[in-house]
Enzyme design. Sequence first.
Site, PDB file in Angstrom:
ATOM      1  N   ASP A  29      11.355  -3.134  12.385  1.00 62.73           N
ATOM      2  CA  ASP A  29      11.450  -2.536  11.052  1.00 62.73           C
ATOM      3  C   ASP A  29      12.858  -2.789  10.504  1.00 62.73           C
ATOM      4  O   ASP A  29      13.853  -2.644  11.226  1.00 62.73           O
ATOM      5  CB  ASP A  29      11.159  -1.037  11.123  1.00 62.73           C
ATOM      6  N   GLY A  92       3.440   8.594   2.317  1.00 66.92           N
ATOM      7  CA  GLY A  92       4.708   7.874   2.463  1.00 66.92           C
ATOM      8  C   GLY A  92       4.533   6.380   2.619  1.00 66.92           C
ATOM      9  O   GLY A  92       5.512   5.659   2.827  1.00 66.92           O
ATOM     10  N   HIS A  97      -0.125  -2.968   3.280  1.00 63.16           N
ATOM     11  CA  HIS A  97      -0.754  -3.878   4.247  1.00 63.16           C
ATOM     12  C   HIS A  97      -0.750  -3.077   5.542  1.00 63.16           C
ATOM     13  O   HIS A  97       0.329  -2.739   6.057  1.00 63.16           O
ATOM     14  CB  HIS A  97       0.078  -5.165   4.365  1.00 63.16           C
ATOM     15  N   HIS A  99      -0.357  -1.237   8.814  1.00 58.48           N
ATOM     16  CA  HIS A  99       0.588  -1.458   9.907  1.00 58.48           C
ATOM     17  C   HIS A  99       0.752  -0.185  10.710  1.00 58.48           C
ATOM     18  O   HIS A  99       0.643   0.924  10.177  1.00 58.48           O
ATOM     19  CB  HIS A  99       1.947  -1.939   9.373  1.00 58.48           C
TER      20      HIS A  99
END
Length: 115
Positions: A29, A92, A97, A99
């Site tokens: 991330d 949030g 896409h 994940h």
Amino acid sequence: MTCIFCKIIKGELPTTKVYEDDEMIVFKDIAPKAPVHVLVVPKIHFASLNEAKEEKEKLLGKLLLKTRDIAKTLGISKSGYKVIINNGAGSGQVVFHLHLHLIGGWKEGAKGYIV
Ligand code: AMP
């Protein structure tokens, strides 16, 4: 506008890859919320879990089991980790896409954060 994770999958955006096969990719991330924070992403585009069809059951199961394996590879299996899927803006979710967030690596005694 192309989805940012689809661009990463196509190699059009740089990332720090942790794992990849023909169906999924795992990368760090960009704004980690814990000492270890990677994203487990199917290569096929679903905006969220809401859009995942029954026929993708095998892929969805694979994502979860690979997440477990990657937790082990990253050394957070025993110390503890969270797997989080945000679904919809109200939860949030900002990248539409599907994940899985795999987060962990806190110091002993810490209780972890919520993404
Ligand atoms: P979510 O809120 O569940 O949609 O999470 C999206 C995550 O994607 C956030 O934790 C972001 O920090 C992360 N993110 C956004 N852009 C990138 C990028 N280019 N590379 C890696 N992670 C990203």
